[in-house]
Design an enzyme around this catalytic site. Structure first.
Site, short mmCIF file in Angstrom:
data_model
loop_
_atom_site.label_atom_id
_atom_site.label_comp_id
_atom_site.label_asym_id
_atom_site.label_seq_id
_atom_site.Cartn_x
_atom_site.Cartn_y
_atom_site.Cartn_z
N HIS A 1 9.65 -32.47 30.12
CA HIS A 1 10.61 -31.38 30.28
C HIS A 1 10.31 -30.16 29.39
CE1 HIS A 1 12.57 -32.15 26.40
NE2 HIS A 1 12.22 -33.41 26.64
N HIS B 1 -6.21 -27.11 32.42
CA HIS B 1 -6.48 -28.35 33.16
C HIS B 1 -5.93 -29.51 32.34
CE1 HIS B 1 -9.64 -31.09 35.29
NE2 HIS B 1 -8.42 -31.57 35.34
#
Length: 165
Positions: A62, A71
């Site tokens: 979150h 990446h």
């Protein structure tokens, strides 16, 4: 079979994600060209920049902020409220702990565990992750800032072992 779905619009165009078996919360904001691979989980409140890859079975918790062209590799775990700068690579199976910032232009090696802020660009490996100093002779006289990745960290199986004569 891969299923590409347009999931929303951003300032410069449509956001496309590979959502075959991925879990992406509705409140996630993703930039143009970001791809989420099968098995990945992205939790609520996360913002992801443009051109990113959230790879297979990666987890982004979150309220994270992920910059452009990041990446997050296979099986990597990014805990809650983490900030990751632009052009950063988080290696396979790496963990970035809660409330940690990783600056841009970094490489976090496979399996590394980041528990404190990373404020300087570079390569970080180990448990806990520490900066790896690279020698110029490893790269034909180029400094470590001129080299984006060190292949021996990313691909240990490709190391050349020389026998003593």
């Amino acid at each position: 079979m891969r299923k590409l779905v347009i999931i929303g619009a951003s300032g410069h165009g449509k956001v496309v994600a590979d959502i075959a078996d991925a879990v992406v919360a509705k409140s996630v904001d993703m930039g143009v060209g970001t791809v989420v691979m099968a098995g990945a989980v992205i939790n609520p409140g996360t913002q992801i920049g443009k051109g990113c890859i959230i790879n297979t079975c990666a987890s982004v918790d979150h309220d994270c902020m992920i910059g452009d062209y990041v990446h997050v590799s296979v099986g990597a775990y990014v805990a809650g409220t983490v900030r990751i700068g632009d052009n950063t690579w988080i290696g396979a199976g790496a963990t970035v702990s809660n409330n940690v910032s990783v600056c841009g232009d970094c490489m976090v090696g496979a399996g590394a565990v980041v528990i404190v802020d990373i404020s300087e660009p570079g390569t970080y490996v180990g448990i806990p992750a520490k900066g790896k100093r690279m020698r110029k002779e490893q790269f034909g006289g180029h400094s470590s800032r001129q080299v984006k990745m060190e292949h021996s960290i990313m691909f240990p199986a490709l190391r050349v072992h020389r026998r003593a004569a």
